[in-house]
Design an enzyme around this catalytic site. Structure first.
Site, PDB file in Angstrom:
ATOM      1  N   GLY A   1       2.108   2.032   7.722  1.00 15.03           N
ATOM      2  CA  GLY A   1       1.638   2.062   6.341  1.00 15.03           C
ATOM      3  C   GLY A   1       0.489   1.099   6.130  1.00 15.03           C
TER       4      GLY A   1
ATOM      5  N   GLY B   1      -3.849   1.265 -14.080  1.00 12.97           N
ATOM      6  CA  GLY B   1      -3.199   1.246 -12.776  1.00 12.97           C
ATOM      7  C   GLY B   1      -1.949   0.408 -12.703  1.00 12.97           C
TER       8      GLY B   1
ATOM      9  N   LYS C   1      16.428  -3.461  -6.985  1.00 10.01           N
ATOM     10  CA  LYS C   1      16.276  -4.893  -6.708  1.00 10.01           C
ATOM     11  C   LYS C   1      17.538  -5.667  -7.101  1.00 10.01           C
ATOM     12  CE  LYS C   1      11.336  -4.427  -7.640  1.00 10.01           C
ATOM     13  NZ  LYS C   1      10.249  -4.698  -8.620  1.00 10.01           N
TER      14      LYS C   1
END
Length: 430
Positions: free
Chosen positions: A11, A189, A207
């Site tokens: 990635g 964004g 999380k």
């Protein structure tokens, strides 16, 4: 001279490229801190020709990321592909199965498959580290796993999603409605084109389940997290909360007790005196309460190439030093399975927003529903009629069992006076 730690990265998005830039920019310092150099030797991504602002010409290119697990020169595999399953999980299994240490920023995969991967890491004497999976560059996992290791943690909670915190902060500062701020966040964004993962609380729940396992020594149990998001918070809620001395934040909270493990992600009203009320913008913050260390507060950037790359490289430095240890601070087989706690008996104050018809007897109907359910009202505020003929009623309750509040709301949902779904938010105790 000690051999370098050789790394393969799957990635090359913003974080993957950020890891390479960080290793180059701070290479000398990292070598001194790690006791040996850390070198990227191989990479894999979708598009080899894409300009990422980094030089990968001297690195081995691998089309299939799974093959990185078998790369002859790689000691560590870093997974930055994302996704709870698919190539990310296949790579994790292959790397750990081959005895290679593994570093990831993938909170979804750790939340769903962390226990399996921890067992594999321990079985093959490999490190598995995931500091970047929670709160980006904030060292909260290291803080719980190492700094607070001697403590019994009573509660861990915090702001775990920067997108939601940005939206709520902007609503607060500008008086704007949710939809308008979300559109702005998408344009800048800060929010994805499909923001549901963030605004519906799923990202924060991933999380939270990781933090709960580390804090309490329990098996990861993402499926037991009660999840709610922020898409139904309106500007009026922000204004009413402020008038009452609170700010609204999306909070993930976990507690372990005799009744089981409680895990929830939901909008909360935070008292202005609490440090979480002052976490603005896209920042993340986590609070852990230890029986000897007291309250620990971690705050910082929860996303972005720099903070997340910083956490990934911190894990690589630990591995270079030979600091492996169990991924969850204790052997995987020692992690206790705990039942999901029944939230019905939890006592707390509540904020309730009702949009009701502007007619005689409505307030008496609301008060009767609360009385019959055993809920005591601390304050009730009624605002003027809106264009649709509804009035806004805001109630703050005294501490009551949650099942009693739910009973009162169930009664009101059956009333012809109710013109919209009630909004129920919990109030965080200090």
């Amino acid at each position: 001279m000690t051999e370098p730690l050789r790394v393969a990265i799957a990635g090359l998005g913003t974080v993957g490229a950020g890891v390479i830039r960080l290793l180059e920019a701070n290479g000398s310092l990292i070598t001194r801190r790690a006791g040996r150099s850390i070198e990227v030797v191989a990479v894999s991504a979708r598009d080899r020709a894409k300009d990422r602002g980094i030089d990968i010409s001297g690195l081995d290119w691998v089309d299939d990321p799974i093959e990185l697990a078998r790369h002859p020169r790689a000691d560590v595999v870093v997974e930055l592909v994302g996704g709870s399953d698919g190539p990310a999980l296949a790579l994790a299994r292959a790397a750990l199965g081959a005895g290679k240490s593994f570093v990831t920023a993938n909170k979804a995969m750790i939340a769903h498959h962390g226990l399996e991967l921890a067992r594999a890491a321990e079985a093959h004497d490999a490190a598995m580290k995931f500091e970047a999976a929670v709160a980006g560059g904030v060292p909260v996992i290291k803080g719980l796993r190492e700094g607070a290791a001697a403590n019994e943690i009573a509660r861990v909670y915090g702001i775990l999603n920067g997108t939601c915190n940005y939206i709520l902060s902007k609503m607060e500062s500008e008086g704007s409605d949710f939809a308008d701020v979300l559109a702005e966040a998408q344009a800048l964004g800060y929010a994805e084109a499909d923001p549901g993962f963030d605004i519906d609380g799923v990202d924060a729940a991933h999380k939270l389940s990781i933090l709960a396992s580390l804090a309490f020594g329990t098996s990861p149990s993402f499926g037991d997290v009660a999840i709610g998001g922020v898409r139904h918070v309106v500007a009026a809620d922000i204004a009413e909360a402020a008038a009452l001395g609170y700010r609204i934040r999306l909070i993930g909270i976990a507690e372990a007790g005799e009744s089981g493990l409680f895990q929830r992600v939901h909008p909360y009203l935070i008292p202005m005196r609490h440090p979480l009320a002052h976490v603005q913008g896209s920042l993340n913050a986590v609070v852990a309460e230890g029986n000897y260390v007291g309250r620990l507060f971690f705050q910082g950037a929860g996303a972005g190439d720099g903070p997340t790359a910083s956490a990934v490289v911190a894990d690589l430095i630990d591995i270079a030093r030979g600091e492996f240890g169990p991924p969850y601070a204790m052997p995987a087989e020692s992690l206790a399975a705990q039942a999901r706690a029944d939230s019905g008996e939890r006592r707390a104050s509540a904020y309730i927003r009702l949009n009701v018809a502007d007619r005689v007897g409505v307030l008496a109907e609301i008060a009767t529903a609360m009385r019959d359910a055993g809920v005591s009202i601390e304050s009730l505020i009624q605002r003027g009629a809106a264009a649709d003929g509804s009035v806004l009623v805001v109630i703050v309750t005294h501490e009551s069992p949650e099942r009693c509040v739910e009973q009162a709301l169930a009664t009101l949902r059956g009333s012809a006076s109710l013109m919209a779904e009630p909004m129920w938010m919990h109030i965080l105790d200090e």
